[in-house]
Design a protein around this motif. Structure first.
Motif, short mmCIF file in Angstrom:
data_model
loop_
_atom_site.label_atom_id
_atom_site.label_comp_id
_atom_site.label_asym_id
_atom_site.label_seq_id
_atom_site.Cartn_x
_atom_site.Cartn_y
_atom_site.Cartn_z
N ASP A 22 0.83 -1.21 0.00
CA ASP A 22 0.00 0.00 0.00
C ASP A 22 0.86 1.26 0.00
O ASP A 22 0.56 2.24 -0.69
CB ASP A 22 -0.94 0.02 1.20
CG ASP A 22 -2.08 -0.99 1.06
OD1 ASP A 22 -2.35 -1.42 -0.08
OD2 ASP A 22 -2.68 -1.35 2.09
N ARG A 25 2.31 1.60 -3.52
CA ARG A 25 1.29 1.97 -4.50
C ARG A 25 0.94 3.44 -4.41
O ARG A 25 0.64 4.07 -5.42
CB ARG A 25 0.02 1.14 -4.29
CG ARG A 25 -0.06 -0.04 -5.19
CD ARG A 25 -1.47 -0.60 -5.22
NE ARG A 25 -2.03 -0.88 -3.93
CZ ARG A 25 -1.91 -2.03 -3.28
NH1 ARG A 25 -1.23 -3.02 -3.82
NH2 ARG A 25 -2.47 -2.22 -2.11
N ASP A 29 3.63 4.86 -9.91
CA ASP A 29 2.74 4.51 -11.00
C ASP A 29 2.71 2.98 -11.13
O ASP A 29 3.71 2.32 -10.86
CB ASP A 29 3.26 5.16 -12.29
CG ASP A 29 2.40 4.84 -13.48
OD1 ASP A 29 2.90 4.17 -14.39
OD2 ASP A 29 1.23 5.28 -13.47
N ALA A 30 1.59 2.41 -11.54
CA ALA A 30 1.45 0.96 -11.62
C ALA A 30 2.52 0.31 -12.50
O ALA A 30 3.02 -0.77 -12.19
CB ALA A 30 0.06 0.60 -12.13
N ALA A 31 2.89 0.96 -13.59
CA ALA A 31 3.91 0.40 -14.48
C ALA A 31 5.27 0.32 -13.80
O ALA A 31 6.05 -0.59 -14.06
CB ALA A 31 4.00 1.24 -15.75
N TYR A 33 5.56 0.31 -10.36
CA TYR A 33 5.33 -0.47 -9.15
C TYR A 33 5.70 -1.93 -9.34
O TYR A 33 6.36 -2.53 -8.50
CB TYR A 33 3.86 -0.32 -8.75
CG TYR A 33 3.41 -1.16 -7.61
CD1 TYR A 33 3.75 -0.82 -6.30
CD2 TYR A 33 2.63 -2.30 -7.81
CE1 TYR A 33 3.32 -1.59 -5.24
CE2 TYR A 33 2.20 -3.07 -6.75
CZ TYR A 33 2.55 -2.72 -5.48
OH TYR A 33 2.13 -3.47 -4.42
N LYS A 34 5.29 -2.52 -10.47
CA LYS A 34 5.56 -3.95 -10.69
C LYS A 34 7.06 -4.22 -10.73
O LYS A 34 7.52 -5.25 -10.24
CB LYS A 34 4.88 -4.46 -11.96
CG LYS A 34 5.48 -3.94 -13.24
CD LYS A 34 4.80 -4.52 -14.44
CE LYS A 34 5.43 -3.91 -15.69
NZ LYS A 34 4.79 -4.32 -16.89
#
Length: 121
Positions: A22, A25, A29-31, A33-34
């Motif tokens: 959390d 996140r 950004d999600a891209a 984050y991974k």
């Protein structure tokens, strides 16, 4: 470890991982984050394998019947501890067992523990 203790451990671990996720996140950004998460998972994996190898290697260094034995009688207590510490940091021992050698500053224990000094600019 009893089954109840194991379940409590897993529940606590799950909570810590979700809290960490959390926090990440919220800032990434999600891209991106991974990549951060996969990198952390990989670091944890190689650090755990490295730690297991370090324990096995230390046992070998202390075992009089092993070729890599370091005789404590040849050293003072401090010299013996330092010699063991230095020998455990030789990457060739890990590489011969196909284990990643992880520098001390990159090990999971160091990376995962909050240290104000380490994070200052």
């Amino acid at each position: 470890m009893s089954e109840a203790d194991g379940q409590k451990f897993l529940k606590d671990l799950d909570k810590k991982l979700w809290t960490a996720a959390d926090r990440l996140r919220a800032n990434l950004d999600a891209a991106v984050y991974k990549h951060a998460v996969l990198g952390l998972i990989f670091l944890k994996y190689v650090s755990d394998a490295f730690e297991l190898r370090q324990r096995a290697l230390e046992d070998q260094l202390r075992d009089a019947g092993h070729d890599d034995y370091i005789d404590p009688a040849s050293y003072s207590d401090d010299e013996y501890r330092e010699t063991l510490r230095q020998e455990l940091e030789v990457p060739d021992y890990d590489l011969e067992e196909n284990v990643f050698w992880v520098p001390a500053v990159a090990r999971w224990k160091t990376t995962a523990s909050p240290s104000p000094k380490r994070w200052r600019a």
